[in-house]
Design an enzyme around this catalytic site. Structure first.
Site, PDB file in Angstrom:
ATOM      1  CG  ASP A  11      16.304  15.267  16.043  1.00  0.00           C
ATOM      2  OD1 ASP A  11      16.160  16.415  15.600  1.00  0.00           O
ATOM      3  OD2 ASP A  11      15.521  14.751  16.859  1.00  0.00           O
ATOM      4  CG  ASP A  13      14.355  20.027  20.095  1.00  0.00           C
ATOM      5  OD1 ASP A  13      14.867  20.300  21.190  1.00  0.00           O
ATOM      6  OD2 ASP A  13      14.272  20.829  19.152  1.00  0.00           O
ATOM      7  CD  GLN A  55      15.659  24.280  17.052  1.00  0.00           C
ATOM      8  OE1 GLN A  55      14.858  25.009  17.615  1.00  0.00           O
ATOM      9  NE2 GLN A  55      15.837  23.020  17.434  1.00  0.00           N
ATOM     10  CB  CYS A  92      17.096  24.038   9.048  1.00  0.00           C
ATOM     11  SG  CYS A  92      15.829  24.753   7.966  1.00  0.00           S
TER      12      CYS A  92
END
Length: 180
Positions: A11, A13, A55, A92
């Site tokens: 991942d 963030d 996103q 995404c």
């Protein structure tokens, strides 16, 4: 393409870079301490690395794909400055109500990475700071790590992850079989 190469799906963030609410500018990218060195060590050990990131800010109109590409160019620059690199970044761009196949915990981004790099998901690992990352890993049969950076502390007590660890470097140490 060798099918035996092991991949780590990570991942973005809160796992690689410091969590910012809808990070929307390249200058907002700040690497979590130790992450670039950990990614470099994974590569040196022969692992492939793919970033998989929801996103929805794109669907929500907070920023566009060109801006996201600039953000990822900056992320790649910061990693390269410490000798690290990733094999791909999968996004995404959809919102929660868009009925897509890629928004985590759905496996679309992982499937795209598998199609491009030809790796076995059961030899892979997923690392993230939210339970959707863990659920994605479980969906493809990968090992799972929840990190306590980003939003991780919220999920740590109840996570179904195989491992709950302090941060990405701690996860990488376990993947590489290093003593604690």
């Amino acid at each position: 393409m060798s099918h035996s190469r092991r991949f780590v799906l990570i991942d973005r963030d809160g796992t690689i870079n410091v969590e910012k609410h809808y990070l929307s500018a390249p200058e907002q990218i700040v690497l979590i301490p130790g992450v670039a060195a950990a990614l470099r060590r994974l590569r040196e050990a022969g692992f492939g690395i793919a970033i998989i990131t929801n996103q929805s800010g794109i669907a929500r109109g907070y920023f566009d794909l060109a801006r996201l590409n600039a953000i990822h160019a900056r992320l790649n620059e910061l990693l390269a400055a410490e000798g690290a690199a990733v094999d791909g970044i999968y996004i995404c761009p959809h919102g929660p109500d868009d009925d897509c196949a890629c928004r985590k915990p759905l496996p679309g981004m992982a499937e795209q990475a598998m199609a491009e790099h030809g790796f076995d998901p059961k030899l892979s690992t997923v690392i993230g700071d939210k339970e959707v990352d863990v659920e994605l890993g479980q969906a493809i049969g990968a090992a799972t790590f929840l990190v306590r950076t980003g939003h991780g502390e919220t999920y740590a007590a109840t996570s179904k992850a195989d491992h709950v660890v302090a941060d990405l470097p701690a996860a990488v140490a376990i993947i590489l079989g290093e003593p604690a």
